[in-house]
Design a protein around this motif. Structure first.
Motif, PDB file in Angstrom:
ATOM      1  N   PRO A  89       0.758  -0.830  -0.468  1.00 59.27           N
ATOM      2  CA  PRO A  89      -0.227  -0.220  -0.121  1.00 59.27           C
ATOM      3  C   PRO A  89       0.723   1.203  -0.083  1.00 59.27           C
ATOM      4  O   PRO A  89       2.189   1.539   0.454  1.00 59.27           O
ATOM      5  CB  PRO A  89      -0.868  -0.060   1.509  1.00 59.27           C
ATOM      6  CG  PRO A  89      -0.548  -1.310   1.722  1.00 59.27           C
ATOM      7  CD  PRO A  89       0.505  -2.197   0.741  1.00 59.27           C
ATOM      8  N   ILE A  90       0.548   2.013  -0.642  1.00 57.68           N
ATOM      9  CA  ILE A  90       0.746   3.437  -0.774  1.00 57.68           C
ATOM     10  C   ILE A  90       0.153   4.438   0.434  1.00 57.68           C
ATOM     11  O   ILE A  90      -1.629   5.010  -0.442  1.00 57.68           O
ATOM     12  CB  ILE A  90       1.045   4.245  -1.722  1.00 57.68           C
ATOM     13  CG1 ILE A  90       2.143   3.345  -2.928  1.00 57.68           C
ATOM     14  CG2 ILE A  90       2.000   5.920  -1.940  1.00 57.68           C
ATOM     15  CD1 ILE A  90       2.966   3.294  -3.956  1.00 57.68           C
ATOM     16  N   TYR A  91       0.285   5.056   0.916  1.00 57.35           N
ATOM     17  CA  TYR A  91      -1.069   5.541   2.113  1.00 57.35           C
ATOM     18  C   TYR A  91      -1.543   7.014   1.914  1.00 57.35           C
ATOM     19  O   TYR A  91      -0.296   7.749   1.462  1.00 57.35           O
ATOM     20  CB  TYR A  91      -1.221   5.733   3.591  1.00 57.35           C
ATOM     21  CG  TYR A  91      -1.169   4.070   3.686  1.00 57.35           C
ATOM     22  CD1 TYR A  91      -2.816   4.074   4.699  1.00 57.35           C
ATOM     23  CD2 TYR A  91      -0.407   3.530   4.421  1.00 57.35           C
ATOM     24  CE1 TYR A  91      -2.652   3.066   4.582  1.00 57.35           C
ATOM     25  CE2 TYR A  91      -0.334   2.468   4.462  1.00 57.35           C
ATOM     26  CZ  TYR A  91      -1.844   1.817   4.681  1.00 57.35           C
ATOM     27  OH  TYR A  91      -2.321   0.657   5.348  1.00 57.35           O
ATOM     28  N   PHE A  92      -2.882   7.875   1.288  1.00 58.29           N
ATOM     29  CA  PHE A  92      -2.650   9.435   1.319  1.00 58.29           C
ATOM     30  C   PHE A  92      -2.799   9.701   2.966  1.00 58.29           C
ATOM     31  O   PHE A  92      -2.500   8.994   4.434  1.00 58.29           O
ATOM     32  CB  PHE A  92      -4.533   8.968   1.011  1.00 58.29           C
ATOM     33  CG  PHE A  92      -4.793   8.636  -0.181  1.00 58.29           C
ATOM     34  CD1 PHE A  92      -4.081   8.837  -1.669  1.00 58.29           C
ATOM     35  CD2 PHE A  92      -5.642   7.875  -0.361  1.00 58.29           C
ATOM     36  CE1 PHE A  92      -4.395   8.276  -2.701  1.00 58.29           C
ATOM     37  CE2 PHE A  92      -6.354   7.040  -2.093  1.00 58.29           C
ATOM     38  CZ  PHE A  92      -5.472   7.119  -2.861  1.00 58.29           C
ATOM     39  N   ASP A  93      -2.270  10.940   2.637  1.00 59.53           N
ATOM     40  CA  ASP A  93      -2.438  11.552   4.300  1.00 59.53           C
ATOM     41  C   ASP A  93      -4.069  12.256   4.292  1.00 59.53           C
ATOM     42  O   ASP A  93      -3.479  12.222   5.633  1.00 59.53           O
ATOM     43  CB  ASP A  93      -1.746  13.094   4.273  1.00 59.53           C
ATOM     44  CG  ASP A  93      -0.534  12.353   4.157  1.00 59.53           C
ATOM     45  OD1 ASP A  93       0.371  11.669   4.472  1.00 59.53           O
ATOM     46  OD2 ASP A  93       0.453  12.944   3.707  1.00 59.53           O
ATOM     47  N   ALA A  94      -5.133  12.280   3.435  1.00 58.69           N
ATOM     48  CA  ALA A  94      -6.027  12.835   3.696  1.00 58.69           C
ATOM     49  C   ALA A  94      -6.339  11.066   4.456  1.00 58.69           C
ATOM     50  O   ALA A  94      -6.224  10.641   4.421  1.00 58.69           O
ATOM     51  CB  ALA A  94      -7.022  12.844   2.958  1.00 58.69           C
ATOM     52  N   LEU A  95      -7.196  12.301   5.619  1.00 63.25           N
ATOM     53  CA  LEU A  95      -8.589  10.790   6.720  1.00 63.25           C
ATOM     54  C   LEU A  95      -9.433  10.663   5.414  1.00 63.25           C
ATOM     55  O   LEU A  95     -10.852  11.416   5.775  1.00 63.25           O
ATOM     56  CB  LEU A  95      -8.245  11.803   8.011  1.00 63.25           C
ATOM     57  CG  LEU A  95      -6.782  11.022   8.666  1.00 63.25           C
ATOM     58  CD1 LEU A  95      -7.182  11.675  10.463  1.00 63.25           C
ATOM     59  CD2 LEU A  95      -6.504   9.715   8.578  1.00 63.25           C
ATOM     60  N   GLY A  96     -10.579   9.797   5.423  1.00 61.92           N
ATOM     61  CA  GLY A  96     -12.036   9.667   5.137  1.00 61.92           C
ATOM     62  C   GLY A  96     -11.802   7.736   4.437  1.00 61.92           C
ATOM     63  O   GLY A  96     -11.342   6.581   4.730  1.00 61.92           O
ATOM     64  N   TYR A  97     -12.832   7.471   3.818  1.00 58.61           N
ATOM     65  CA  TYR A  97     -13.356   6.347   3.645  1.00 58.61           C
ATOM     66  C   TYR A  97     -13.794   6.735   2.463  1.00 58.61           C
ATOM     67  O   TYR A  97     -14.234   7.212   1.319  1.00 58.61           O
ATOM     68  CB  TYR A  97     -13.940   5.464   4.933  1.00 58.61           C
ATOM     69  CG  TYR A  97     -15.744   6.386   4.947  1.00 58.61           C
ATOM     70  CD1 TYR A  97     -16.298   6.260   4.213  1.00 58.61           C
ATOM     71  CD2 TYR A  97     -15.718   7.198   5.679  1.00 58.61           C
ATOM     72  CE1 TYR A  97     -17.424   6.639   4.487  1.00 58.61           C
ATOM     73  CE2 TYR A  97     -16.493   7.910   6.707  1.00 58.61           C
ATOM     74  CZ  TYR A  97     -17.671   7.733   6.063  1.00 58.61           C
ATOM     75  OH  TYR A  97     -18.954   7.986   6.103  1.00 58.61           O
ATOM     76  N   ASP A  98     -14.165   5.714   1.715  1.00 59.27           N
ATOM     77  CA  ASP A  98     -15.185   5.083  -0.014  1.00 59.27           C
ATOM     78  C   ASP A  98     -14.204   6.775  -0.837  1.00 59.27           C
ATOM     79  O   ASP A  98     -15.097   6.956  -1.452  1.00 59.27           O
ATOM     80  CB  ASP A  98     -16.589   5.699   0.065  1.00 59.27           C
ATOM     81  CG  ASP A  98     -17.426   4.926   0.983  1.00 59.27           C
ATOM     82  OD1 ASP A  98     -16.645   4.054   1.159  1.00 59.27           O
ATOM     83  OD2 ASP A  98     -18.273   5.423   1.303  1.00 59.27           O
ATOM     84  N   THR A  99     -12.762   5.568  -0.770  1.00 59.74           N
ATOM     85  CA  THR A  99     -11.859   6.699  -1.586  1.00 59.74           C
ATOM     86  C   THR A  99     -11.751   6.115  -2.987  1.00 59.74           C
ATOM     87  O   THR A  99     -11.942   5.348  -3.359  1.00 59.74           O
ATOM     88  CB  THR A  99     -10.897   6.538  -1.588  1.00 59.74           C
ATOM     89  OG1 THR A  99      -9.478   7.604  -1.687  1.00 59.74           O
ATOM     90  CG2 THR A  99      -9.922   5.038  -1.464  1.00 59.74           C
ATOM     91  N   ASP A 100     -11.401   7.338  -3.714  1.00 55.48           N
ATOM     92  CA  ASP A 100     -11.666   6.938  -5.503  1.00 55.48           C
ATOM     93  C   ASP A 100     -10.301   7.955  -5.575  1.00 55.48           C
ATOM     94  O   ASP A 100     -10.321   8.649  -5.268  1.00 55.48           O
ATOM     95  CB  ASP A 100     -12.791   8.017  -5.496  1.00 55.48           C
ATOM     96  CG  ASP A 100     -12.881   6.476  -7.161  1.00 55.48           C
ATOM     97  OD1 ASP A 100     -11.878   6.320  -7.394  1.00 55.48           O
ATOM     98  OD2 ASP A 100     -14.659   6.560  -7.615  1.00 55.48           O
ATOM     99  N   ILE A 101      -9.830   7.552  -6.940  1.00 58.26           N
ATOM    100  CA  ILE A 101      -8.525   8.032  -7.633  1.00 58.26           C
ATOM    101  C   ILE A 101      -9.214   8.226  -9.225  1.00 58.26           C
ATOM    102  O   ILE A 101     -10.038   7.560 -10.351  1.00 58.26           O
ATOM    103  CB  ILE A 101      -8.345   7.157  -8.027  1.00 58.26           C
ATOM    104  CG1 ILE A 101      -6.952   7.251  -6.960  1.00 58.26           C
ATOM    105  CG2 ILE A 101      -6.726   7.663  -8.871  1.00 58.26           C
ATOM    106  CD1 ILE A 101      -5.777   5.456  -6.641  1.00 58.26           C
TER     107      ILE A 101
END
Length: 516
Positions: free
Chosen positions: A139-151
């Motif tokens: 995994p490469i993590y995002f700094d933002a916190l949340g869920y139901d993510t998309d690119i």
């Protein structure tokens, strides 16, 4: 006259041959994300505390789907140690970046989920260039916190991420993170899909005047409910399709939906630049005139002659070490016990496979000596640590064996008129003597729309004894303060009930028979 009748029959059969049967992924497969690359379609769904994480399904016709792997199948990708039920891995987004021929799978890791941890979870992505190889990056993590993510990749090459949660992207590498939508829907009957559009990722955003574009909630008598978490895909021929999750309450009762949230498919058209889901009609189990009348249900039999497990089996959380073998005793699945029992928030020696139909029977044969009254092996119908019901072999303390039944009621008690929500746990245990101290015992779990019956047969007897029958509400209603994100699975286990055990449990076959 004969020709006319024959022509009528052909025409009738042609009409009958078209009608999409939903769900396309039966058994719990929530939060579907769909993708097409060339003539290949792919869907990823959620798995929460199950390991491996995020199954990847493949199809070339949108009707027949095959499980080809999991996006998270190594401990370095998915460390589910002590993860609470319904935490773990949430809501994937499966995407493809054509310029680099790279597949991306974004997801969210929620390893802790209690009142002491109030921040939203972290999201990440993994990549692969060969989606059929079943091998993705760490995994490469995002700094933002949340869920139901998309690119999302813009036409100018900019890359964006979206998520649900709070606006907390403060690192200087991020552009400002506007809040796009708020306060819509929920996870139950109010669940729905809405859509907005704008000239750029920063907006301004225009809401579809016909929102919600998918919402079965206004009519609670419909057989499909909780519809939402949608995704879109365009076919090679220019046709458009959508997927969404939905549940199928049994007998019109929302307390009997033990298969959980499944994946549904529907056609999409366009009007004035807005997508129209399923012709504006509610999502249903059968859509006339679409694709092909072909049930996704299949009978499953595994005689354990292969040296590897097939992809449809799951562990509860990430195993510390391997506890199963298909080579120790050829023709058997061997489970070596560990100290964890079903219900411990850890990784018991438990192997699971999703239930795929409300009317479904699971059967196996177990060879297990049970040398002490703590060594135990058997079968279970399983939702979570607190919602499972078991039937096993255990020692009787005097060199013999007995059948043990264990029924767990957590968060609800079934009264004569209604459900009574409580904070108590009620575990009912009963024992039934066996006449032999060794030799195989057959087990059977019979599921129907509102109940399960758990039975066994000793020796060469063809008659099963069913000492336990439970209301499926015990696998459908979450504990107080808990969630209902998954669905039921059949399982086999071996445990020392808090102590080490060297007694192997050998299962001769795994048979699941849905009502086809």
């Amino acid at each position: 006259m004969t020709i006319a009748i024959f022509s009528f029959i052909i025409a009738f059969l042609s009409v009958q041959a078209f009608g999409l049967i939903n769900p396309i992924l039966p058994g719990w497969n929530p939060d579907p994300s769909i993708l097409r690359v060339g003539s290949d379609y792919f869907i990823a769904t959620s798995t929460f505390e199950y390991f491996p994480g995020h199954p990847i399904y493949h199809s070339t016709d949108l009707v027949t789907w095959t499980l080809i792997g999991h996006g998270l199948n190594r401990p370095s990708q998915l460390s589910l140690f002590g993860t609470p039920s319904d935490a773990g891995i949430w809501a994937p987004a499966l995407r493809y970046h054509a310029p680099t021929q790279m597949f991306y799978l974004s997801s969210t890791a929620r390893y802790a989920y209690t009142a002491e941890y109030r921040l939203f979870p972290r999201s990440f992505y993994v990549t692969t260039k060969n989606i059929f190889a079943n091998s993705w990056s760490d995994p490469i993590y995002f700094d933002a916190l949340g869920y139901d993510t998309d690119i999302f990749w813009d036409t100018n090459g900019d890359v964006y991420s979206t998520w649900s949660g709070i606006n907390n992207a403060v690192d200087k590498i991020y552009t400002p993170s506007p809040s796009l939508i708020s306060g819509i829907g929920g996870a139950g009957p109010e669940h729905r899909s809405t859509i907005q559009r704008g000239p750029s990722p920063s907006g301004p955003w225009e809401s579809n005047p016909k929102n919600p574009i998918l919402f079965n909630g206004p009519d609670l008598s419909l057989p499909v409910q909780d519809t939402g978490h949608s995704d879109l895909v365009e076919g090679p021929d220019g046709s458009w399709w959508g997927v969404a999750l939905g549940v199928r309450p049994q007998n019109g009762d929302f307390n009997h939906q033990q298969l959980g949230r499944e994946t549904f498919l529907f056609p999409v058209t366009w009007e004035n630049g807005w997508p129209v889901f399923n012709g504006g009609n509610p999502l249903s189990e059968h859509i006339e005139g679409v694709l092909q009348d072909k049930s996704p249900l299949v009978a499953y039999l595994n005689d354990f002659t292969s040296h590897t497990l097939d992809l449809a089996f799951y562990f509860l959380r990430t195993p510390y070490k391997a506890f199963h073998s298909l080579t120790a005793r050829p023709g058997y699945l061997r489970l070596n016990a560990n100290s964890f029992a079903l219900g411990d928030r850890d990784s018991p020696a438990l192997l699971l496979r999703k239930q795929t139909s409300y009317e479904e029977t699971f059967e196996t044969e177990l060879d297990f000596a049970a040398p002490t009254n703590l060594t135990e092996a058997g079968v279970t119908i399983f939702y979570s640590d607190l919602l499972h019901n078991d039937l096993g072999i255990v020692g009787d303390g005097d060199g013999g064996r007995q059948i043990v039944t264990r029924t767990n009621v957590q968060g609800v008690q079934v009264g004569p008129w209604a459900l009574v929500y409580t904070n108590s746990t009620i575990t009912t245990v009963a024992y039934h003597p066996l006449t032999t101290a060794s030799g195989p015992i057959r087990f059977k779990i019979v599921g129907n729309s509102t109940s399960y019956s758990l039975g066994y047969a000793e020796g060469s007897s063809t008659e099963f004894i069913f000492p336990t029958k439970i209301d499926s509400v015990l696998l459908s209603v979450p504990p107080v303060g808990g969630f209902f994100f998954k669905g039921a699975a059949f399982g086999v286990y071996n445990t020392g009930n808090g102590k080490p055990s060297l007694a192997p449990a050998d299962f001769a076959y795994w048979k699941q028979t849905p009502a086809l």
